[in-house]
Each structure stands twice: as C-alpha cells, then as structure tokens.
Design a protein around this motif. Structure first.
Motif, PDB file in Angstrom:
ATOM      1  N   ARG A   1      15.819  37.534  34.338  1.00 15.86           N
ATOM      2  CA  ARG A   1      17.098  38.068  34.792  1.00 15.86           C
ATOM      3  C   ARG A   1      16.897  38.736  36.149  1.00 15.86           C
ATOM      4  O   ARG A   1      15.998  39.540  36.325  1.00 15.86           O
ATOM      5  CB  ARG A   1      17.666  39.051  33.783  1.00 15.86           C
ATOM      6  N   GLY A   2      17.748  38.355  37.072  1.00 15.87           N
ATOM      7  CA  GLY A   2      17.623  38.892  38.423  1.00 15.87           C
ATOM      8  C   GLY A   2      18.751  39.805  38.777  1.00 15.87           C
ATOM      9  O   GLY A   2      19.056  40.745  38.070  1.00 15.87           O
TER      10      GLY A   2
ATOM     11  N   SER B   1      22.041  39.014  39.242  1.00 13.82           N
ATOM     12  CA  SER B   1      23.400  38.692  38.826  1.00 13.82           C
ATOM     13  C   SER B   1      23.731  39.359  37.507  1.00 13.82           C
ATOM     14  O   SER B   1      23.758  38.732  36.466  1.00 13.82           O
ATOM     15  CB  SER B   1      23.588  37.181  38.709  1.00 13.82           C
ATOM     16  N   TYR B   2      23.942  40.655  37.510  1.00 16.97           N
ATOM     17  CA  TYR B   2      24.255  41.436  36.333  1.00 16.97           C
ATOM     18  C   TYR B   2      23.418  40.987  35.160  1.00 16.97           C
ATOM     19  O   TYR B   2      22.198  40.959  35.228  1.00 16.97           O
ATOM     20  CB  TYR B   2      25.750  41.396  36.027  1.00 16.97           C
ATOM     21  N   GLY B   3      24.060  40.619  34.058  1.00 13.75           N
ATOM     22  CA  GLY B   3      23.296  40.356  32.852  1.00 13.75           C
ATOM     23  C   GLY B   3      22.896  38.910  32.638  1.00 13.75           C
ATOM     24  O   GLY B   3      22.348  38.588  31.601  1.00 13.75           O
ATOM     25  N   LYS B   4      23.137  38.060  33.610  1.00 11.71           N
ATOM     26  CA  LYS B   4      22.854  36.641  33.386  1.00 11.71           C
ATOM     27  C   LYS B   4      21.377  36.406  33.125  1.00 11.71           C
ATOM     28  O   LYS B   4      20.526  36.806  33.918  1.00 11.71           O
ATOM     29  CB  LYS B   4      23.277  35.838  34.624  1.00 11.71           C
ATOM     30  N   LEU B   5      21.069  35.746  32.001  1.00 13.47           N
ATOM     31  CA  LEU B   5      19.719  35.319  31.691  1.00 13.47           C
ATOM     32  C   LEU B   5      19.589  33.839  32.014  1.00 13.47           C
ATOM     33  O   LEU B   5      20.448  33.045  31.651  1.00 13.47           O
ATOM     34  CB  LEU B   5      19.408  35.511  30.207  1.00 13.47           C
TER      35      LEU B   5
ATOM     36  N   PHE C   1      17.207  30.705  31.200  1.00 11.15           N
ATOM     37  CA  PHE C   1      16.219  30.352  30.192  1.00 11.15           C
ATOM     38  C   PHE C   1      15.342  29.193  30.632  1.00 11.15           C
ATOM     39  O   PHE C   1      15.768  28.301  31.374  1.00 11.15           O
ATOM     40  CB  PHE C   1      16.926  29.955  28.892  1.00 11.15           C
TER      41      PHE C   1
ATOM     42  N   TYR D   1      28.128  38.480  26.127  1.00 14.44           N
ATOM     43  CA  TYR D   1      27.759  37.313  26.927  1.00 14.44           C
ATOM     44  C   TYR D   1      28.012  36.052  26.090  1.00 14.44           C
ATOM     45  O   TYR D   1      27.818  36.066  24.872  1.00 14.44           O
ATOM     46  CB  TYR D   1      26.269  37.335  27.286  1.00 14.44           C
TER      47      TYR D   1
ATOM     48  N   TYR E   1      26.894  31.931  25.858  1.00 11.77           N
ATOM     49  CA  TYR E   1      25.964  30.902  26.282  1.00 11.77           C
ATOM     50  C   TYR E   1      26.287  29.601  25.548  1.00 11.77           C
ATOM     51  O   TYR E   1      26.775  29.609  24.420  1.00 11.77           O
ATOM     52  CB  TYR E   1      24.517  31.292  25.948  1.00 11.77           C
TER      53      TYR E   1
ATOM     54  N   LEU F   1      19.801  26.222  27.172  1.00  8.94           N
ATOM     55  CA  LEU F   1      20.641  27.405  27.033  1.00  8.94           C
ATOM     56  C   LEU F   1      21.201  27.787  28.398  1.00  8.94           C
ATOM     57  O   LEU F   1      20.456  28.151  29.301  1.00  8.94           O
ATOM     58  CB  LEU F   1      19.833  28.583  26.493  1.00  8.94           C
TER      59      LEU F   1
ATOM     60  N   PHE G   1      24.026  30.072  30.616  1.00  9.46           N
ATOM     61  CA  PHE G   1      24.924  31.231  30.656  1.00  9.46           C
ATOM     62  C   PHE G   1      26.325  30.791  31.081  1.00  9.46           C
ATOM     63  O   PHE G   1      26.487  30.033  32.051  1.00  9.46           O
ATOM     64  CB  PHE G   1      24.364  32.253  31.645  1.00  9.46           C
TER      65      PHE G   1
ATOM     66  N   GLN H   1      30.024  36.809  31.259  1.00  7.61           N
ATOM     67  CA  GLN H   1      29.730  38.137  30.727  1.00  7.61           C
ATOM     68  C   GLN H   1      30.948  39.044  30.872  1.00  7.61           C
ATOM     69  O   GLN H   1      31.619  39.039  31.902  1.00  7.61           O
ATOM     70  CB  GLN H   1      28.558  38.778  31.468  1.00  7.61           C
TER      71      GLN H   1
ATOM     72  N   ALA I   1      25.753  47.029  31.030  1.00  7.41           N
ATOM     73  CA  ALA I   1      25.820  45.841  31.875  1.00  7.41           C
ATOM     74  C   ALA I   1      24.593  45.708  32.773  1.00  7.41           C
ATOM     75  O   ALA I   1      24.471  44.740  33.506  1.00  7.41           O
ATOM     76  CB  ALA I   1      27.080  45.901  32.743  1.00  7.41           C
ATOM     77  N   ALA I   2      23.694  46.652  32.708  1.00 10.17           N
ATOM     78  CA  ALA I   2      22.536  46.640  33.605  1.00 10.17           C
ATOM     79  C   ALA I   2      21.652  45.435  33.346  1.00 10.17           C
ATOM     80  O   ALA I   2      21.617  44.888  32.243  1.00 10.17           O
ATOM     81  CB  ALA I   2      21.728  47.926  33.424  1.00 10.17           C
ATOM     82  N   SER I   3      20.912  45.052  34.382  1.00 12.48           N
ATOM     83  CA  SER I   3      20.194  43.787  34.313  1.00 12.48           C
ATOM     84  C   SER I   3      18.964  43.815  33.425  1.00 12.48           C
ATOM     85  O   SER I   3      18.434  42.764  33.104  1.00 12.48           O
ATOM     86  CB  SER I   3      19.790  43.361  35.726  1.00 12.48           C
TER      87      SER I   3
ATOM     88  N   GLN J   1      19.335  41.654  25.339  1.00  9.89           N
ATOM     89  CA  GLN J   1      20.495  40.974  24.782  1.00  9.89           C
ATOM     90  C   GLN J   1      20.136  40.463  23.387  1.00  9.89           C
ATOM     91  O   GLN J   1      19.084  39.861  23.207  1.00  9.89           O
ATOM     92  CB  GLN J   1      20.908  39.786  25.665  1.00  9.89           C
TER      93      GLN J   1
END
Lengths: 112, 114
Positions: free
Chosen positions: A93-94, A96-100, A102, B33, B35, B43, B45, B48, B97-99, B103
């Motif tokens: 995760r970078g 972009s907020y919470g985007k993971l 995979f 979130y 997916y 998977l 995204f 969010q 919401a922090a990175s 999750q």
C-alpha cells in the motif's frame, strides 16, 4: 501505479520444512506490506504485516522481512503443517489512501 | 471470523440485470473497501469509503457504484451485468482511512452471470 510481483506461483513442501514466498513492489513510496492467507471458500485472512520503518517481524512460525532498498519483501513459514496449505497473497500500500495492490498469489501445499 | 459480514454468499443472475451486494464492517471500523477477485485479474481494488464519503477509487467500471450509509454498512451496486462480471466480490474494513492500517476481509459474495 503500484505493481506487485509474487513468486513462486505454486510451492510444495513436506510437513516440517520451511516455506518462503517472495514479492517485489514498484512504488518506492509504499509503506505497508500485509500478507494474507486464503482458504477455499473463505476471504483473505491477514496473517502478518510489516511497515516500512521495520526490517523484520515475527509471529510464532511466521516471519516477514522487508528490504526497502531492493523493494522486496518475503514471507517465511517454519515447521510447516498440513493446515498451512492455502493460497498466500502479498500486498503493498502506497500513497493512494487505503488501496492495497496484491500479488498474484502462491498456492502452498504441505504434504504430511 | 474477521467480523466483516457480507450478504448474500452466492448470487446467480442473468446478463443485463442489476444486483446489490451488502457489507457490514467490523464493529468500530469506519473504512470500507471493495475488491473483485477473478482468475485472470486476481484481487483488484474497486473503491474505498470512509465514514460515508468516497476516499479512493480503483478500476471500478462505470456500471458499478457503491455507497456507505450512516450506520457504516456499505452496498456495491452492479448494473447491466455482463458475463465477465462473474467473480468473487470482497468487502474489507479498517479502523480509519490511513494507509498503514490493517484491512480485514469478509468471506465474499460469489456472483455468477448466466
């Protein structure tokens, strides 16, 4: 955007052996790296995670190492058991907020 | 049990139809979130929400939309369904919401388009 490569795609070990799964990421700003285990018919289950200010983290038989310079991280499972058999996913995760993002997953089979 | 609840577990419908997938986050989690998991794409995204507001968007098609309600549950709406939309849809939640917050995933909704 972020890209995560995971190897190997399949891994077969004997019970009691160690298993290692490796991932590389592309975005140097990524700061959080979780690992998930997914069993058939279930959702991904978080098993361990590491943040970019830490080089290694251990939880019983599971450990994760992170090399920020090389942009890769690895999952180590020791003393494997048949119940460790599952699909394992790494993620990054970078900014972009919470985007993971995979990896493609590793099918781990532990033979009794 | 992750504490994230998704309904229904399975959904079978036809092309052109519209469906709604529901997610209840873990108690205390404000972020949700969505997916999509498919054999060819892995998977991915989708979107969010944090405390009712959209926070990040991924590769979500225009035919898909989502919202998070005041009680924090979320719904993913898929319309004009195509065969390629057949997949597993997962919801995850985190405290904020922090990175760098973990999750936790639900067990998903398996969508089959006939």
């Amino acid at each position: 955007g972020e890209n995560v490569e995971q190897h190997p795609s399949t891994l077969s070990v004997q019970e009691g052996d160690s298993a290692v799964i490796k991932c590389t990421y592309s975005d140097s700003a990524s700061n959080y790296f979780p690992w998930y285990k997914q069993e058939l018919g279930k959702g991904p289950q978080l098993i361990i995670d590491i943040r970019s200010n830490v080089g290694e983290k251990k939880d019983q038989r599971i450990a994760v190492t992170l090399n920020k310079t090389a942009k890769h991280f690895s999952l180590h499972i020791t003393e494997t058991q048949p119940e460790d058999s599952a699909v394992y996913f790494c993620a990054a995760r970078g900014t972009s907020y919470g985007k993971l993002t995979f990896g493609q997953g590793t099918i781990l089979t532990v033979h009794p | 049990d992750s504490g994230v609840t998704q309904t229904p577990k399975h959904l079978i419908t036809a092309t052109g139809q519209r469906v709604t997938l529901r997610c209840s986050p873990r108690s205390g989690d404000l972020s949700v979130y969505w997916y999509q998991q498919s054999l060819d794409q892995g998977l991915q995204f989708l979107i969010q929400y944090y405390n009712g507001e959209e926070r990040a968007k991924g590769n979500i098609l225009e035919r898909f939309s989502a919202q998070q309600f005041p009680d924090l549950h979320s719904e993913l709406n898929l319309s004009s369904l195509e065969l390629g939309d057949s997949a597993l849809y997962f919801c995850a939640s985190s405290v904020g919401a922090a990175s760098n917050q973990p999750q936790h995933f639900g067990d998903g909704t398996r969508l089959s388009i006939l």
